[in-house]
Motif scaffolding. Structure first.
Motif, PDB file in Angstrom:
ATOM      1  N   LYS A  35       0.853  -1.182   0.000  1.00 55.02           N
ATOM      2  CA  LYS A  35       0.000   0.000   0.000  1.00 55.02           C
ATOM      3  C   LYS A  35       0.898   1.245   0.000  1.00 55.02           C
ATOM      4  CE  LYS A  35      -2.725  -0.041   3.532  1.00 55.02           C
ATOM      5  NZ  LYS A  35      -3.710  -0.434   4.475  1.00 55.02           N
ATOM      6  N   VAL A  36       0.511   2.275  -0.707  1.00 52.59           N
ATOM      7  CA  VAL A  36       1.254   3.540  -0.665  1.00 52.59           C
ATOM      8  C   VAL A  36       0.284   4.612  -0.167  1.00 52.59           C
ATOM      9  CG1 VAL A  36       2.644   5.173  -1.986  1.00 52.59           C
ATOM     10  CG2 VAL A  36       2.470   2.793  -2.757  1.00 52.59           C
ATOM     11  N   ARG A  37       0.695   5.366   0.851  1.00 55.04           N
ATOM     12  CA  ARG A  37      -0.154   6.459   1.344  1.00 55.04           C
ATOM     13  C   ARG A  37       0.636   7.755   1.273  1.00 55.04           C
ATOM     14  NH1 ARG A  37      -0.823   4.600   6.826  1.00 55.04           N
ATOM     15  NH2 ARG A  37       0.792   3.176   6.075  1.00 55.04           N
ATOM     16  N   ASP A  38       0.189   8.644   0.410  1.00 56.60           N
ATOM     17  CA  ASP A  38       0.872   9.933   0.250  1.00 56.60           C
ATOM     18  C   ASP A  38       0.081  10.992   1.017  1.00 56.60           C
ATOM     19  OD1 ASP A  38       2.075  12.246  -0.531  1.00 56.60           O
ATOM     20  OD2 ASP A  38       2.305  11.638  -2.634  1.00 56.60           O
ATOM     21  N   LEU A  39       0.620  11.423   2.161  1.00 58.59           N
ATOM     22  CA  LEU A  39      -0.110  12.388   2.991  1.00 58.59           C
ATOM     23  C   LEU A  39       0.349  13.819   2.724  1.00 58.59           C
ATOM     24  CD1 LEU A  39      -0.049  10.475   6.425  1.00 58.59           C
ATOM     25  CD2 LEU A  39      -1.643  10.234   4.525  1.00 58.59           C
ATOM     26  N   GLY A  40       1.093  13.996   1.662  1.00 58.62           N
ATOM     27  CA  GLY A  40       1.595  15.335   1.345  1.00 58.62           C
ATOM     28  C   GLY A  40       2.967  15.559   1.923  1.00 58.62           C
ATOM     29  N   VAL A  60       8.817  14.289   3.306  1.00 61.10           N
ATOM     30  CA  VAL A  60       8.969  14.971   2.024  1.00 61.10           C
ATOM     31  C   VAL A  60       9.866  16.207   2.140  1.00 61.10           C
ATOM     32  CG1 VAL A  60       7.687  16.215   0.229  1.00 61.10           C
ATOM     33  CG2 VAL A  60       6.791  14.066   1.171  1.00 61.10           C
ATOM     34  N   ALA A  61       9.722  16.963   3.227  1.00 62.36           N
ATOM     35  CA  ALA A  61      10.424  18.243   3.367  1.00 62.36           C
ATOM     36  C   ALA A  61      11.933  18.090   3.216  1.00 62.36           C
ATOM     37  CB  ALA A  61      10.095  18.876   4.716  1.00 62.36           C
ATOM     38  N   ASP A  62      12.500  17.069   3.892  1.00 56.71           N
ATOM     39  CA  ASP A  62      13.960  16.984   3.776  1.00 56.71           C
ATOM     40  C   ASP A  62      14.427  15.790   2.937  1.00 56.71           C
ATOM     41  OD1 ASP A  62      13.533  16.791   7.243  1.00 56.71           O
ATOM     42  OD2 ASP A  62      13.461  15.060   5.869  1.00 56.71           O
ATOM     43  N   ALA A  63      13.550  15.376   1.985  1.00 52.96           N
ATOM     44  CA  ALA A  63      13.948  14.238   1.154  1.00 52.96           C
ATOM     45  C   ALA A  63      14.796  14.685  -0.026  1.00 52.96           C
ATOM     46  CB  ALA A  63      12.714  13.525   0.632  1.00 52.96           C
ATOM     47  N   ASP A  64      15.711  13.849  -0.391  1.00 56.53           N
ATOM     48  CA  ASP A  64      16.488  14.058  -1.600  1.00 56.53           C
ATOM     49  C   ASP A  64      15.522  14.022  -2.792  1.00 56.53           C
ATOM     50  OD1 ASP A  64      18.912  13.703  -3.384  1.00 56.53           O
ATOM     51  OD2 ASP A  64      17.807  11.850  -3.779  1.00 56.53           O
ATOM     52  N   PRO A  65      15.579  15.005  -3.692  1.00 58.36           N
ATOM     53  CA  PRO A  65      14.573  15.094  -4.771  1.00 58.36           C
ATOM     54  C   PRO A  65      14.491  13.826  -5.622  1.00 58.36           C
ATOM     55  CG  PRO A  65      16.031  17.015  -4.756  1.00 58.36           C
ATOM     56  CD  PRO A  65      16.559  16.099  -3.717  1.00 58.36           C
ATOM     57  N   ALA A  66      15.623  13.201  -5.889  1.00 58.23           N
ATOM     58  CA  ALA A  66      15.609  11.993  -6.740  1.00 58.23           C
ATOM     59  C   ALA A  66      14.866  10.867  -6.022  1.00 58.23           C
ATOM     60  CB  ALA A  66      17.028  11.554  -7.065  1.00 58.23           C
ATOM     61  N   LEU A  67      15.143  10.759  -4.711  1.00 50.52           N
ATOM     62  CA  LEU A  67      14.472   9.712  -3.923  1.00 50.52           C
ATOM     63  C   LEU A  67      12.970  10.001  -3.853  1.00 50.52           C
ATOM     64  CD1 LEU A  67      14.495   7.250  -2.060  1.00 50.52           C
ATOM     65  CD2 LEU A  67      15.125   8.761  -0.158  1.00 50.52           C
ATOM     66  N   LEU A  68      12.644  11.272  -3.642  1.00 47.15           N
ATOM     67  CA  LEU A  68      11.235  11.658  -3.554  1.00 47.15           C
ATOM     68  C   LEU A  68      10.496  11.304  -4.846  1.00 47.15           C
ATOM     69  CD1 LEU A  68       8.935  13.062  -2.024  1.00 47.15           C
ATOM     70  CD2 LEU A  68       9.730  15.243  -2.984  1.00 47.15           C
ATOM     71  N   ALA A  69      11.115  11.595  -5.964  1.00 48.98           N
ATOM     72  CA  ALA A  69      10.478  11.306  -7.256  1.00 48.98           C
ATOM     73  C   ALA A  69      10.229   9.804  -7.384  1.00 48.98           C
ATOM     74  CB  ALA A  69      11.368  11.791  -8.391  1.00 48.98           C
ATOM     75  N   LYS A  70      11.181   9.042  -6.943  1.00 43.43           N
ATOM     76  CA  LYS A  70      11.057   7.593  -7.043  1.00 43.43           C
ATOM     77  C   LYS A  70       9.928   7.079  -6.152  1.00 43.43           C
ATOM     78  CE  LYS A  70      14.715   5.204  -8.652  1.00 43.43           C
ATOM     79  NZ  LYS A  70      16.026   4.638  -8.597  1.00 43.43           N
ATOM     80  N   ARG A  72       7.438   8.682  -5.122  1.00 45.20           N
ATOM     81  CA  ARG A  72       6.135   9.122  -5.661  1.00 45.20           C
ATOM     82  C   ARG A  72       5.678   8.261  -6.837  1.00 45.20           C
ATOM     83  NH1 ARG A  72       6.439  15.406  -4.506  1.00 45.20           N
ATOM     84  NH2 ARG A  72       5.252  15.312  -2.559  1.00 45.20           N
ATOM     85  N   ALA A  73       6.619   7.618  -7.465  1.00 47.99           N
ATOM     86  CA  ALA A  73       6.267   6.787  -8.632  1.00 47.99           C
ATOM     87  C   ALA A  73       5.741   5.406  -8.220  1.00 47.99           C
ATOM     88  CB  ALA A  73       7.493   6.618  -9.529  1.00 47.99           C
ATOM     89  N   VAL A  74       5.939   5.054  -6.943  1.00 52.49           N
ATOM     90  CA  VAL A  74       5.592   3.690  -6.515  1.00 52.49           C
ATOM     91  C   VAL A  74       4.074   3.511  -6.444  1.00 52.49           C
ATOM     92  CG1 VAL A  74       5.733   2.031  -4.602  1.00 52.49           C
ATOM     93  CG2 VAL A  74       7.739   3.395  -5.239  1.00 52.49           C
ATOM     94  N   ARG A  75       3.622   2.387  -6.958  1.00 52.36           N
ATOM     95  CA  ARG A  75       2.203   2.012  -6.866  1.00 52.36           C
ATOM     96  C   ARG A  75       2.109   0.650  -6.184  1.00 52.36           C
ATOM     97  NH1 ARG A  75       2.112   6.338  -7.636  1.00 52.36           N
ATOM     98  NH2 ARG A  75       1.454   7.627  -9.389  1.00 52.36           N
ATOM     99  N   SER A  76       0.892   0.279  -5.830  1.00 48.13           N
ATOM    100  CA  SER A  76       0.686  -1.025  -5.176  1.00 48.13           C
ATOM    101  C   SER A  76       1.268  -2.149  -6.017  1.00 48.13           C
ATOM    102  CB  SER A  76      -0.812  -1.296  -5.010  1.00 48.13           C
ATOM    103  OG  SER A  76      -1.294  -0.517  -3.964  1.00 48.13           O
ATOM    104  N   GLU A  77       1.919  -3.045  -5.335  1.00 52.48           N
ATOM    105  CA  GLU A  77       2.490  -4.267  -5.914  1.00 52.48           C
ATOM    106  C   GLU A  77       3.743  -4.044  -6.754  1.00 52.48           C
ATOM    107  OE1 GLU A  77       1.420  -7.225  -4.610  1.00 52.48           O
ATOM    108  OE2 GLU A  77       0.159  -5.863  -3.443  1.00 52.48           O
ATOM    109  N   PHE A  78       4.291  -2.819  -6.746  1.00 60.14           N
ATOM    110  CA  PHE A  78       5.616  -2.620  -7.339  1.00 60.14           C
ATOM    111  C   PHE A  78       6.613  -3.429  -6.508  1.00 60.14           C
ATOM    112  CE2 PHE A  78       5.778   1.573  -9.950  1.00 60.14           C
ATOM    113  CZ  PHE A  78       4.605   1.229 -10.602  1.00 60.14           C
ATOM    114  N   VAL A  79       7.680  -3.844  -7.156  1.00 64.45           N
ATOM    115  CA  VAL A  79       8.703  -4.640  -6.462  1.00 64.45           C
ATOM    116  C   VAL A  79       9.866  -3.713  -6.119  1.00 64.45           C
ATOM    117  CG1 VAL A  79      10.111  -6.716  -6.570  1.00 64.45           C
ATOM    118  CG2 VAL A  79       7.999  -6.580  -7.895  1.00 64.45           C
TER     119      VAL A  79
END
Ligand code: ASP
Length: 659
Positions: A35-40, A60-70, A72-79
């Protein structure tokens, strides 16, 4: 999406194993995003592996932008491959094994994407997809924890079984899957031979004869966890292919075989958290039918069927009195369910029970009920007054309760009351669910009369030894001959069955004769067995357990499909692979299943005097072309198969066309 490579990423911990004591540890985890829950400001991912689930967290505030983008791309059942640090959770989740901690993400690899699953891949109360869909996407359905648990339990059971037999010096064998079709038993699955036109292998219904032959060869103790195939009509606890735990032993009596199985059952029951003690009770087949109306009684229900025929010997109720006067060929049998609830059954509920009885072949369901308002009955005027105390005594009825009756032959009354006993037992909470009730049913009849075949057929199989005291009955009264056969029953399910075998050629031939298998057929079908028995076969016996059914009961399931990784439907189909399926006619021809009934047609030329078409040039060319053909060139042979497909075409003097 650009996928990351697994590369040298190594799992450091199991997701389900992380605890508070791991706080502060850097971890590398693998698994599926449940499950992915994006609370902002925060993103959570529940990461599941085989051992459980842990929560990943990204601020999110202090995340590395590349990691954050990744992330954010995750959906249910991604490996995913996740790196991070275990920290104590601010808000703990007592419903999760790992609910005290979470993993703060420092890096993420997306190893694969996933489409949105068409069925739930987690156990959500009341959200189980319909079974056909589950079986079509079985690879996803198998991700659910409850199914995984069942299959892990199955594996553990198999392990315990192997250890048990190994400890007792059994030798594990593999017997052929391509084997010989033999008469008797269920319908075979057949495999046509390509090499030998018109001949067939059969898939084994069980390794019965091979395991007996291994005794003749002197191995003394055989076991195998093997697949068996029977082309039967299916029910919830049957599959076209199923798994047996098959054993055979030399120089044994039935108690010896049972004695090897009982401690194994004690061990296996522990998987379900049940304590059972051996030896298990033994019940003669005749008693099982008499008391429970079934050869696989659920003895967790204490209620037994009663013979109340004599209570109606003087009755004015003709139906029952006639049975009492039949000299035993018809009897009146009854079930008495004590208690207020049973005594208070409504008219409607009784009608429903009556329908069940009719469905089972009864004319209706006579009943007597003692409730708040006293006695009521479907044949009240015959049980009132003087008759009542006698009936109560025959039923052992003290206070309130319900008695249902069946009248007829033993087979008829057993069928009706055996089934009603189970239904009423469940309905009135009489099943002691805390128990695992094993018992052996023994002294089965050797043979039963088959109306369909107008001859006797073996109750177990034709290699089962007649009871030594009954051998003479084989010819004089086969129906009364008992077998040295035994079934293991658990909670109303047959989980195993076996017998002591015939180990001499002469008795085996006698048995075949009794079954109407002539000398020549016996030689043709069972020559190898008769030969083997003539070369010093030891006394032997064995048994086979139905592993699927056993695991089903251990797992508390009611369908064996819940404990088989890739089961077939009740219509004997695999919805995932879509088998069975049509095959290429060429394969059928190779197997000699489709006759080469290809036909040859002579074709002649068709000349057009004129042709339609907008282009006069082309038309002229076509007409000229056709007219140049001589009848010779245009005659040809076209070979079509049965379905009209062109296999081959030749002009007599021209080129061959390939199709
Ligand atoms: N082969 C038998 C069966 O499949 C079991 C046995 O007699 O050992 O039922």
């Amino acid at each position: 999406m650009q996928l990351d490579r697994l590369g040298d990423f190594q799992r450091s911990h199991r997701n389900g194993g992380l605890r508070l004591a791991d706080a502060g540890q850097s971890v590398r985890l693998l698994g599926w995003a449940r499950k992915v829950r994006d609370l902002g400001s925060l993103i959570f991912i529940d990461l599941r592996d085989r051992w459980g689930i842990v929560q990943l967290r990204l601020d999110v505030a202090d995340a590395d932008p590349a990691l954050l983008a990744k992330v954010r791309a995750v959906r249910s059942e991604f490996v995913l491959g996740a790196e991070g640090v275990v920290v104590e959770r601010e808000a703990k989740n007592p419903n999760m094994d790992t609910g005290d901690v979470e993993v703060r993400l420092t890096a993420l690899r997306i190893l694969n994407t996933a489409l949105t699953p068409p069925i739930p891949v987690e156990d959500i109360e009341g959200q189980v997809a319909n079974e056909d869909l589950r079986l079509k996407y079985r690879f996803l359905d198998l991700r659910r924890e409850s199914v995984q648990k069942n299959l892990r339990m199955r594996s553990e059971a198999a392990q315990i079984i192997r250890e048990h037999f190994h400890k007792h010096e059994f030798i594990e064998f593999e017997t052929p899957i391509l084997t010989k079709s033999t008469p008797e038993g269920a319908r075979d699955y057949l495999v046509p031979s390509r090499v030998h036109a018109g001949e067939f292998f059969a898939l084994p219904q069980s390794p019965q004869l091979f395991k007996q032959l291994l005794q003749v060869s002197g191995f003394e103790r055989y076991y195998q966890i093997c697949r068996c195939f029977r082309d039967e009509d299916l029910r919830a606890d049957r599959q076209p292919e199923f798994t047996q735990v098959d054993i055979e032993m030399s120089f044994v009596r039935e108690q010896d075989v049972q004695g090897v199985i009982e401690p194994l059952m004690v061990e296996l029951a522990k998987l379900a958290g049940k304590e059972v003690s051996a030896p298990f009770p033994r019940l003669a087949h005749a008693d099982a039918m008499e008391w429970y109306g079934s050869d696989k009684p659920d003895v967790r229900i204490a209620t037994k069927i009663l013979d109340v025929t004599s209570a109606f010997a003087q009755s004015g109720f003709n139906l029952f009195r006639a049975a009492a006067e039949s000299g035993g060929s018809r009897r009146v049998r009854a079930l008495f369910i004590p208690g207020e609830a049973a005594g208070g059954l409504s008219r409607k509920q009784l009608d429903e029970l009556g329908e069940v009885a009719k469905h089972l072949g009864a004319g209706g369901l006579p009943y007597v009920k003692w409730g708040k308002d006293g006695l009521s009955s479907s044949f009240k005027k015959f049980v009132e007054g003087d008759a009542e105390p006698a009936l109560k005594a025959a039923l052992g009825a003290g206070g309130e309760g319900l008695a249902v009756f069946a009248v007829g032959t033993d087979a008829q009354t057993s069928k009706v009351l055996g089934e009603l006993r189970l239904r009423l037992g469940r309905q009135f909470g009489l099943v002691d669910e805390s128990r695992f009730a094993f018992l052996w049913i023994v002294d089965f009849p050797l043979l039963e009369w088959s109306e369909e075949h107008a001859r006797f057929v073996a109750c177990h199989h034709p290699f089962t030894a007649p009871h030594p005291d009954d051998i003479a009955l084989l010819e004089s009264d086969p129906g009364r001959c008992r077998a040295v056969a035994y079934d293991l029953v658990l909670n109303g399910y047959e989980v195993g069955g076996g017998s002591i075998r015939i180990h001499d050629a002469e008795t085996q031939s006698r048995m075949f004769r009794t079954l109407g298998i002539g000398e020549q057929e016996a030689r043709e079908k069972f020559g190898f067995l008769l030969d083997a028995l003539a070369f010093g076969a030891p006394p032997m016996g064995g048994l086979a357990l139905g592993l699927d059914r056993l695991v089903m009961l251990l797992a508390g399931e009611t369908s064996i499909r819940e404990v088989i990784a890739f089961p077939k439907t009740a219509q004997a189909r695999c919805l995932m692979t879509d088998a069975p399926s049509p095959v290429d006619p060429r394969q059928l021809k190779e197997l000699h299943l489709l006759e080469e009934r290809a036909q040859t047609y002579r074709v002649g030329a068709v000349f057009f005097e004129s042709a339609e078409g907008g282009n006069p040039g082309l038309r002229a060319e076509a007409v000229q072309h056709l007219s140049q053909m001589t009848p010779h060139q245009t005659s040809g042979l076209v070979t079509l198969d049965e379905s009209g497909r062109i296999l081959d075409a030749q002009t007599l003097h021209g080129p061959t066309f390939e199709f």
